[in-house]
Write a protein that holds these residues in place. Structure first.
Motif, mmCIF file in Angstrom:
data_model
loop_
_atom_site.group_PDB
_atom_site.id
_atom_site.type_symbol
_atom_site.label_atom_id
_atom_site.label_comp_id
_atom_site.label_asym_id
_atom_site.label_seq_id
_atom_site.Cartn_x
_atom_site.Cartn_y
_atom_site.Cartn_z
ATOM 1 N N VAL A 137 -7.120 41.199 9.858
ATOM 2 C CA VAL A 137 -7.311 42.623 10.135
ATOM 3 C C VAL A 137 -7.499 42.928 11.620
ATOM 4 N N ASN A 138 -7.527 41.907 12.480
ATOM 5 C CA ASN A 138 -7.590 42.196 13.908
ATOM 6 C C ASN A 138 -6.185 42.495 14.414
ATOM 7 N N ILE A 139 -6.070 42.984 15.639
ATOM 8 C CA ILE A 139 -4.769 43.336 16.186
ATOM 9 C C ILE A 139 -4.677 42.857 17.630
ATOM 10 N N GLY A 140 -3.458 42.823 18.152
ATOM 11 C CA GLY A 140 -3.254 42.526 19.556
ATOM 12 C C GLY A 140 -3.179 41.059 19.917
ATOM 13 N N ASP A 141 -2.909 40.204 18.971
ATOM 14 C CA ASP A 141 -2.810 38.767 19.223
ATOM 15 C C ASP A 141 -1.386 38.429 19.660
ATOM 16 N N ALA A 142 -1.177 37.224 20.151
ATOM 17 C CA ALA A 142 0.172 36.765 20.492
ATOM 18 C C ALA A 142 0.968 36.447 19.233
ATOM 19 N N LYS A 143 0.272 36.188 18.134
ATOM 20 C CA LYS A 143 0.959 35.910 16.873
ATOM 21 C C LYS A 143 1.031 37.198 16.044
ATOM 22 N N SER A 144 2.013 37.257 15.165
ATOM 23 C CA SER A 144 2.191 38.433 14.321
ATOM 24 C C SER A 144 1.134 38.468 13.229
ATOM 25 N N LEU A 145 0.544 39.636 13.062
ATOM 26 C CA LEU A 145 -0.540 39.847 12.100
ATOM 27 C C LEU A 145 -0.197 41.005 11.178
ATOM 28 N N ALA A 146 -0.723 40.968 9.963
ATOM 29 C CA ALA A 146 -0.485 42.039 8.998
ATOM 30 C C ALA A 146 -1.773 42.398 8.290
ATOM 31 N N CYS A 147 -1.841 43.651 7.878
ATOM 32 C CA CYS A 147 -2.990 44.148 7.130
ATOM 33 C C CYS A 147 -2.512 45.155 6.092
ATOM 34 N N HIS A 148 -3.057 45.064 4.898
ATOM 35 C CA HIS A 148 -2.852 46.079 3.859
ATOM 36 C C HIS A 148 -4.204 46.780 3.716
ATOM 37 N N PRO A 149 -4.445 47.839 4.499
ATOM 38 C CA PRO A 149 -5.773 48.453 4.568
ATOM 39 C C PRO A 149 -6.367 48.858 3.220
#
Length: 133
Positions: free
Chosen positions: A77-89
C-alpha cells in the motif's frame, strides 16, 4: 533518469489500460481526457507522477481477483518505490470503512491503484495482461 523512466512507463501503462475491454476507466493526469491534464502540462512539464488508478468491470470481485493475480507488481500500500506496486483499496487500506465512507473518500469497489516502477515496460505490461485475463 529514474523519474523519466517512471513517467514514461506510467504513460504507456495508462494507454495500455485504456485499450483493455475489462477496464471501465483510467485516471491518470498524463492522459488528454484527464481533468488534471492541463495542470500536469503546466506544473510538471507534461510528466505527471508514476501513479494511476483504474477501475475494472466486474466491481469488487474483479478488483480483488486482478490484485491477487499480479506477479511482478508487489501488493503493497505504499507508493513511490523503484519497483511497481499495486493496491486494491476497497479490500486493503479502506476495508474497515462502509461503502458510503469509501465512496466519500474516493474509493470505489473496482478501483486499483498502481505505482509504476522502473522495470522494463514489456515486463510490466505482461504482468498486467496476465492479471487482466
Amino acid at each position: 533518469l529514474r523519474m523519466e523512466r517512471h513517467t514514461e512507463n506510467t504513460f504507456k501503462v495508462a494507454e495500455f489500460l485504456n485499450n483493455q475491454d475489462s477496464v471501465a476507466w483510467v485516471s491518470y493526469a498524463g492522459l488528454e481526457d484527464s481533468k488534471y491534464f492541463s495542470l500536469a502540462q503546466k506544473y510538471m512539464q507534461g510528466k505527471p507522477s508514476g501513479i494511476l488508478s483504474f477501475g475494472l468491470k466486474g466491481g469488487f470481485e474483479a478488483g480483488e481477483k486482478f490484485y491477487d493475480a499480479l506477479q511482478l507488481f508487489k501488493r503493497l500500500v505504499n507508493i513511490g518505490d523503484a519497483k511497481s506496486l499495486a493496491c486494491h483499496p476497497a479490500s486493503t487500506t479502506h476495508r474497515q470503512m462502509s461503502p458510503a465512507e469509501q465512496k466519500e473518500a474516493g474509493v470505489s469497489p473496482e478501483m486499483i491503484r498502481l505505482s509504476i516502477g522502473i522495470e522494463h515496460i514489456d515486463d510490466i505490461l505482461a504482468d498486467l495482461s496476465q492479471a487482466l485475463s
